[in-house]
Scaffold this motif. Structure first.
Motif, PDB file in Angstrom:
ATOM      1  N   ASP A  58       5.624  38.687   7.845  1.00  0.00           N
ATOM      2  CA  ASP A  58       4.478  38.052   8.500  1.00  0.00           C
ATOM      3  C   ASP A  58       3.689  37.152   7.554  1.00  0.00           C
ATOM      4  O   ASP A  58       2.628  36.644   7.916  1.00  0.00           O
ATOM      5  CB  ASP A  58       3.565  39.119   9.098  1.00  0.00           C
ATOM      6  N   GLY A  59       4.201  36.969   6.319  1.00  0.00           N
ATOM      7  CA  GLY A  59       3.537  36.106   5.353  1.00  0.00           C
ATOM      8  C   GLY A  59       2.576  36.818   4.431  1.00  0.00           C
ATOM      9  O   GLY A  59       2.053  36.213   3.487  1.00  0.00           O
ATOM     10  N   TYR A  60       2.324  38.107   4.665  1.00  0.00           N
ATOM     11  CA  TYR A  60       1.417  38.872   3.821  1.00  0.00           C
ATOM     12  C   TYR A  60       2.006  38.997   2.410  1.00  0.00           C
ATOM     13  O   TYR A  60       3.145  39.438   2.234  1.00  0.00           O
ATOM     14  CB  TYR A  60       1.185  40.244   4.435  1.00  0.00           C
ATOM     15  N   ALA A  61       1.227  38.588   1.406  1.00  0.00           N
ATOM     16  CA  ALA A  61       1.692  38.607   0.012  1.00  0.00           C
ATOM     17  C   ALA A  61       0.686  39.391  -0.834  1.00  0.00           C
ATOM     18  O   ALA A  61      -0.281  38.823  -1.357  1.00  0.00           O
ATOM     19  CB  ALA A  61       1.855  37.192  -0.516  1.00  0.00           C
ATOM     20  N   PRO A  62       0.865  40.690  -0.977  1.00  0.00           N
ATOM     21  CA  PRO A  62      -0.093  41.526  -1.701  1.00  0.00           C
ATOM     22  C   PRO A  62      -0.069  41.296  -3.205  1.00  0.00           C
ATOM     23  O   PRO A  62       0.915  40.802  -3.762  1.00  0.00           O
ATOM     24  CB  PRO A  62       0.376  42.949  -1.367  1.00  0.00           C
ATOM     25  N   SER A  99       6.361  59.554  13.291  1.00  0.00           N
ATOM     26  CA  SER A  99       7.145  58.345  13.034  1.00  0.00           C
ATOM     27  C   SER A  99       7.780  58.459  11.657  1.00  0.00           C
ATOM     28  O   SER A  99       7.148  58.923  10.706  1.00  0.00           O
ATOM     29  CB  SER A  99       6.241  57.111  13.093  1.00  0.00           C
ATOM     30  N   SER A 100       9.044  58.038  11.561  1.00  0.00           N
ATOM     31  CA  SER A 100       9.736  58.028  10.275  1.00  0.00           C
ATOM     32  C   SER A 100      10.554  56.743  10.176  1.00  0.00           C
ATOM     33  O   SER A 100      11.350  56.445  11.063  1.00  0.00           O
ATOM     34  CB  SER A 100      10.652  59.247  10.135  1.00  0.00           C
ATOM     35  N   THR A 101      10.336  55.989   9.116  1.00  0.00           N
ATOM     36  CA  THR A 101      11.075  54.749   8.880  1.00  0.00           C
ATOM     37  C   THR A 101      11.892  54.914   7.605  1.00  0.00           C
ATOM     38  O   THR A 101      11.334  55.158   6.534  1.00  0.00           O
ATOM     39  CB  THR A 101      10.119  53.557   8.741  1.00  0.00           C
ATOM     40  N   THR A 102      13.195  54.788   7.730  1.00  0.00           N
ATOM     41  CA  THR A 102      14.088  54.940   6.583  1.00  0.00           C
ATOM     42  C   THR A 102      14.496  53.571   6.070  1.00  0.00           C
ATOM     43  O   THR A 102      14.884  52.696   6.846  1.00  0.00           O
ATOM     44  CB  THR A 102      15.341  55.745   6.961  1.00  0.00           C
ATOM     45  N   PHE A 103      14.413  53.387   4.770  1.00  0.00           N
ATOM     46  CA  PHE A 103      14.752  52.115   4.141  1.00  0.00           C
ATOM     47  C   PHE A 103      16.251  52.075   3.837  1.00  0.00           C
ATOM     48  O   PHE A 103      16.847  53.070   3.429  1.00  0.00           O
ATOM     49  CB  PHE A 103      13.937  51.923   2.868  1.00  0.00           C
ATOM     50  N   ALA A 104      16.843  50.895   4.046  1.00  0.00           N
ATOM     51  CA  ALA A 104      18.303  50.755   3.926  1.00  0.00           C
ATOM     52  C   ALA A 104      18.764  50.587   2.492  1.00  0.00           C
ATOM     53  O   ALA A 104      19.880  50.968   2.144  1.00  0.00           O
ATOM     54  CB  ALA A 104      18.785  49.575   4.767  1.00  0.00           C
ATOM     55  N   GLY A 105      17.969  49.995   1.631  1.00  0.00           N
ATOM     56  CA  GLY A 105      18.418  49.773   0.263  1.00  0.00           C
ATOM     57  C   GLY A 105      17.482  48.871  -0.490  1.00  0.00           C
ATOM     58  O   GLY A 105      16.308  48.733  -0.134  1.00  0.00           O
ATOM     59  N   ASN A 106      17.969  48.238  -1.533  1.00  0.00           N
ATOM     60  CA  ASN A 106      17.142  47.364  -2.361  1.00  0.00           C
ATOM     61  C   ASN A 106      17.037  45.963  -1.759  1.00  0.00           C
ATOM     62  O   ASN A 106      17.721  45.624  -0.798  1.00  0.00           O
ATOM     63  CB  ASN A 106      17.714  47.301  -3.776  1.00  0.00           C
ATOM     64  N   GLY A 107      16.173  45.138  -2.383  1.00  0.00           N
ATOM     65  CA  GLY A 107      16.020  43.770  -1.903  1.00  0.00           C
ATOM     66  C   GLY A 107      15.174  43.718  -0.651  1.00  0.00           C
ATOM     67  O   GLY A 107      14.274  44.520  -0.447  1.00  0.00           O
ATOM     68  N   THR A 108      15.479  42.770   0.256  1.00  0.00           N
ATOM     69  CA  THR A 108      14.682  42.610   1.471  1.00  0.00           C
ATOM     70  C   THR A 108      14.823  43.782   2.420  1.00  0.00           C
ATOM     71  O   THR A 108      13.948  44.006   3.263  1.00  0.00           O
ATOM     72  CB  THR A 108      15.088  41.310   2.206  1.00  0.00           C
ATOM     73  N   SER A 109      15.900  44.568   2.310  1.00  0.00           N
ATOM     74  CA  SER A 109      16.114  45.691   3.226  1.00  0.00           C
ATOM     75  C   SER A 109      15.227  46.888   2.894  1.00  0.00           C
ATOM     76  O   SER A 109      15.217  47.871   3.645  1.00  0.00           O
ATOM     77  CB  SER A 109      17.579  46.121   3.223  1.00  0.00           C
ATOM     78  N   ASP A 110      14.522  46.829   1.753  1.00  0.00           N
ATOM     79  CA  ASP A 110      13.631  47.945   1.416  1.00  0.00           C
ATOM     80  C   ASP A 110      12.189  47.631   1.780  1.00  0.00           C
ATOM     81  O   ASP A 110      11.283  48.373   1.436  1.00  0.00           O
ATOM     82  CB  ASP A 110      13.750  48.297  -0.066  1.00  0.00           C
ATOM     83  N   ILE A 111      11.949  46.529   2.482  1.00  0.00           N
ATOM     84  CA  ILE A 111      10.608  46.110   2.881  1.00  0.00           C
ATOM     85  C   ILE A 111      10.487  46.243   4.398  1.00  0.00           C
ATOM     86  O   ILE A 111      11.375  45.825   5.135  1.00  0.00           O
ATOM     87  CB  ILE A 111      10.334  44.652   2.467  1.00  0.00           C
ATOM     88  N   ALA A 112       9.374  46.822   4.858  1.00  0.00           N
ATOM     89  CA  ALA A 112       9.219  47.023   6.297  1.00  0.00           C
ATOM     90  C   ALA A 112       7.754  46.927   6.709  1.00  0.00           C
ATOM     91  O   ALA A 112       6.865  47.350   5.964  1.00  0.00           O
ATOM     92  CB  ALA A 112       9.770  48.386   6.705  1.00  0.00           C
ATOM     93  N   VAL A 113       7.529  46.361   7.895  1.00  0.00           N
ATOM     94  CA  VAL A 113       6.233  46.449   8.560  1.00  0.00           C
ATOM     95  C   VAL A 113       6.419  47.440   9.698  1.00  0.00           C
ATOM     96  O   VAL A 113       7.113  47.164  10.671  1.00  0.00           O
ATOM     97  CB  VAL A 113       5.752  45.086   9.094  1.00  0.00           C
ATOM     98  N   VAL A 114       5.837  48.610   9.544  1.00  0.00           N
ATOM     99  CA  VAL A 114       6.006  49.704  10.500  1.00  0.00           C
ATOM    100  C   VAL A 114       4.869  49.667  11.504  1.00  0.00           C
ATOM    101  O   VAL A 114       3.702  49.597  11.120  1.00  0.00           O
ATOM    102  CB  VAL A 114       6.025  51.062   9.773  1.00  0.00           C
TER     103      VAL A 114
END
Length: 263
Positions: free
Chosen positions: A68-72, A136-151
């Motif tokens: 969503d463009g959020y850059a912490p 609610s449970s969100t499981t991350f797939a791996g490193n890189g972009t797949s480890d980032i999620a907006v739940v």
């Protein structure tokens, strides 16, 4: 309408409207969250941090840009698992975290959004109620972009505390957003939900029950259940500690939450 409000005030009745509100905890907000270790239990701006084991940490590394463009510029690093045995409790199971988690109060139905990162395959971020039941449970797939999620999770239930914890692994939170979806105004009585509640002094009155089997739950402002009972007819009760309370009425006709002020 003005005449009705005047009548309520004249009678000494506390009828407080509570419209939908939004609350955001952005760990990049340096006015609230200072980089470094959180080594003791603390509450910051309504968000409680429960420690244990290794420290929770406000860290400035391992940042990410979300879809969503959020850059912490900062993140909350859990520093380890919230549960014994490095487990990932499944949705619907009850397993109270014992260390390294956050919690906050909700007034009823709400939408919760988390900006999170796992940092490895099989790691998870969880939302639970105050009993530890995983919602609610969100499981991350791996490193890189797949480890980032907006739940995003829609909570339907009474007022109380919600817990955000980490399953297996050392996961991170960047931001938490809470949007209140409750209808907490006495005047907003839907035809199918006839029950009502109001306060006079330190007494709460329950009126116009739509069902002969209505559950009445009373929560303090910080989400603690202080009283619960079933009512089959109009009733009243006293609470001797002043403050704001949420009266949650549940029957087969529906559910209604009302905010009252006891004096």
């Amino acid at each position: 309408m003005k005449k009705l409000l005047f009548s309520l005030m004249f009678a000494g009745i506390s009828a407080v409207n509570f419209n939908a509100q939004s609350k955001t905890w952005d760990f990049s907000d340096t006015s609230k969250f200072t980089a470094g270790a959180i080594s003791a239990d603390v509450t910051i701006d309504g968000l409680s941090f429960v420690t244990g084991g290794s420290n929770l940490t406000i860290a400035t590394n391992s940042l990410a840009t979300f879809e969503d463009g959020y850059a912490p510029t900062q993140r909350l690093q859990f520093g380890g698992n919230s549960y014994g045995g490095s487990t990932n409790p499944a949705v619907g199971t009850t397993s109270m975290p014992t260390r390294r988690y956050t919690q906050f109060a909700v007034a009823g139905n709400a939408v919760i959004k988390l900006w999170a990162r796992g940092g490895g395959s099989g790691r998870s971020i969880l939302i639970s109620d105050a009993t530890g039941k995983v919602l609610s449970s969100t499981t991350f797939a791996g490193n890189g972009t797949s480890d980032i999620a907006v739940v995003s999770y829609t909570y339907v239930g009474p007022a109380g505390n919600l817990i955000v914890s980490t399953g297996s692994g050392d996961n991170s939170l960047y931001k938490i957003e809470y949007t209140d979806n409750s209808t907490l105004a006495i005047k907003d009585v839907k035809p199918e939900i006839k029950a009502n509640a109001f306060s006079v002094g330190n007494k709460v009155y329950i009126k116009d029950l739509a069902s002969k089997n209505t559950t009445v739950n009373v929560y303090s402002a910080n989400g603690i259940l202080v009283k619960s009972f079933r009512a089959s007819a109009d009733t009243d009760f006293e609470i001797n500690v002043k403050g704001v309370y949420f009266i949650n009425l549940i029957s087969e006709a529906g559910e209604k939450s009302v905010k009252v002020l006891l004096r």
